[in-house]
Design a protein around this motif. Structure first.
Motif, short mmCIF file in Angstrom:
data_model
loop_
_atom_site.label_atom_id
_atom_site.label_comp_id
_atom_site.label_asym_id
_atom_site.label_seq_id
_atom_site.Cartn_x
_atom_site.Cartn_y
_atom_site.Cartn_z
N GLY A 168 -2.28 -4.59 0.64
CA GLY A 168 -3.32 -5.16 1.51
C GLY A 168 -4.09 -4.09 2.26
O GLY A 168 -5.30 -4.00 2.17
N SER A 169 -3.35 -3.22 2.97
CA SER A 169 -3.99 -2.26 3.87
C SER A 169 -4.85 -1.23 3.15
O SER A 169 -5.71 -0.60 3.76
CB SER A 169 -2.91 -1.52 4.67
N GLN B 181 0.81 -6.34 -4.63
CA GLN B 181 0.16 -7.07 -3.52
C GLN B 181 -0.30 -6.17 -2.38
O GLN B 181 -0.15 -6.54 -1.21
CB GLN B 181 1.15 -8.06 -2.90
N THR C 44 0.82 -1.21 0.00
CA THR C 44 0.00 0.00 0.00
C THR C 44 0.86 1.27 0.00
O THR C 44 0.59 2.21 -0.74
CB THR C 44 -0.92 -0.01 1.24
N TYR D 43 -0.77 4.43 8.12
CA TYR D 43 -0.70 4.90 6.73
C TYR D 43 -1.21 6.33 6.59
O TYR D 43 -0.72 7.08 5.75
CB TYR D 43 -1.46 3.95 5.80
C1 LIG Z 1 4.64 -10.21 1.27
C2 LIG Z 1 3.73 -9.06 1.51
N1 LIG Z 1 3.14 -8.47 0.45
C3 LIG Z 1 2.30 -7.43 0.59
C4 LIG Z 1 1.98 -6.94 1.85
C5 LIG Z 1 0.97 -5.82 1.93
O1 LIG Z 1 1.33 -4.77 2.70
P1 LIG Z 1 0.36 -3.55 3.00
O2 LIG Z 1 -0.70 -4.04 3.92
O3 LIG Z 1 1.23 -2.57 3.63
O4 LIG Z 1 -0.21 -3.14 1.70
C6 LIG Z 1 2.56 -7.52 2.97
C7 LIG Z 1 2.29 -6.99 4.31
O5 LIG Z 1 2.95 -7.22 5.29
C8 LIG Z 1 3.45 -8.62 2.80
O6 LIG Z 1 4.04 -9.22 3.86
#
Ligand SMILES: Cc1ncc(COP(=O)(O)O)c(C=O)c1O
Length: 379
Positions: free
Chosen positions: A255-256, A253, A237, A264
């Motif tokens: 997630g948050s 990828q 993110t 954030y």
């Molecule tokens: C391998 C991997 N990809 C993507 C993410 C997504 O991160 P975020 O929630 O900061 O977008 C994480 C979060 O820890 C992760 O471990």
């Protein structure tokens, strides 16, 4: 209501929540502490990320370790996500059982029992891709799989948490994958968690650029030796705009981004600043006797505690034990005994992991209950 919460209906508080669905004004009657999802904000975030990725021609594979919830994953998939990521096999098992297919397990596999569970999922019909970062991981998978499985080589892009530490090590992992008939090499993963919250935009961009250079070096070596590197997945993110601009990753990828959090919000910037808070923890005021604060029924068990305290315009939250917190406020209209208050949460993933249900609201009305199937499934 989506299928699932009925399984929790033996709990009186869940039954109370189920009876509130669709009742105007029911948001403020949800049993607390509770995880609340603002449906409008959630949809806006989901659509925004899908549009940003779509415009750049980069695949979006959201990380479901944030929400662990099949209903939420289905919205991401409907908006164009190519699949989801999970951190652990336990999350993959929970979400596959709840109807989600096409799952990338981003934590590299090292041991036989974990490989066994990946084999079971593939045999059950799941479209699972796994990661390995050491030849041993490829060997245990090779010894366990009974049907083919797609594999990515995880490469350390500067975090030294997972990943083959350098291109030569990555090549050794790829060779071990290639030597196993049931393992199909599909590409590489390179994720830099330590970059996600760098506040200075230029510093953040430099860090990602350095990491992507490391990933590119490994990709070039693997390509030279004829290993498939079609999928290049990573990013999160905090760096999504940079991940896309640099053009190394074919798949991101984040997630948050779906629900956002205080951590954030504190980073800021155009991309992050355009995301909306969609997750709140609701609490009830349970004492007003003190002149400087009111007590709320959400304490250390209600929030992840690894970041700044929960936030509300009503005052300042202070941690005050497992079950309660203080809302310090000098406002003349401070919340009354029994009032419902909501907090922006400090850190979304470990906060959601504390709850069984997401209470989905539209304005002031509870409209749905989504079970968090992957909650606690971190093995
Ligand atoms: C391998 C991997 N990809 C993507 C993410 C997504 O991160 P975020 O929630 O900061 O977008 C994480 C979060 O820890 C992760 O471990």
């Amino acid at each position: 209501m989506s299928a699932g919460p009925e399984a929790l209906a033996g709990r009186p508080a869940v039954r109370q929540a189920m009876n509130l669905i669709g009742v105007p004004g029911s948001r403020s009657a949800i049993p607390t502490p509770a995880a609340i999802i603002d449906r409008t904000a959630l949809n806006a975030n989901i659509v925004r990320a899908a549009e940003v990725c779509g415009a750049a021609g980069v695949s979006l594979r959201p990380h479901a370790k944030t929400h662990k919830c099949a209903d939420l994953a289905r919205l991401q998939l409907a908006a164009g996500a190519v699949g989801i990521c999970v951190a652990k096999l336990g999350e993959a098992e929970a979400l596959f059982e709840a109807g989600i297919d096409d799952i990338l397990v981003t934590s590299p596999i090292v041991t036989g029992p974990v490989a066994e569970r990946a084999a079971d999922l593939v045999e059950a019909g799941a479209s699972i891709t796994v990661t390995v970062d050491h030849p041993l991981g490829a060997e245990v998978l090779a010894a366990t799989m009974r049907t083919p499985i797609d594999v990515l080589v995880d490469i350390d892009v500067g975090m030294a948490r997972t990943g083959a530490p350098d291109p030569a090590a990555a090549l050794r992992v790829a060779e071990a994958v290639a030597a196993a008939p049931l393992l199909t090499m599909r590409g590489v993963q390179g994720y830099g968690g330590i970059w996600q919250h760098i506040g200075d935009a230029e510093e953040r961009r430099d860090a990602v650029a350095k990491g992507m250079e490391r990933l590119t070096e490994a990709i070039e070596l693997l390509d030279k030796h004829g290993h498939d590197t079609t999928i290049r997945t990573g990013g999160g993110t905090g760096t999504l705009d940079t991940d896309i601009a640099l053009g190394v990753l074919t798949e991101v990828q984040p997630g948050s981004y779906t629900v956002m959090d205080g951590q954030y919000r504190d980073v800021g910037g155009d991309w992050l600043g355009g995301l909306r808070h969609a997750l709140f923890v609701a609490a009830t005021v349970t004492r007003t006797a003190h002149p400087d604060w009111v007590t709320v029924d959400a304490g250390l068990k209600a929030f992840a505690t690894d970041a700044n305290p929960p936030a509300t315009d009503l005052g300042s939250y202070l941690w005050y034990g497992d079950e309660q917190g203080l809302l310090v406020t000098d406002r003349p209209d401070r919340p009354a005994l029994g009032a419902h208050v909501e907090f922006v949460i400090p850190h979304c993933d470990p906060t959601i992991d504390r709850y069984d249900l997401l209470h989905v609201v539209d304005g002031d009305t509870l409209v749905d209950l989504w079970p968090i199937q992957g909650r606690g499934r971190s093995q």
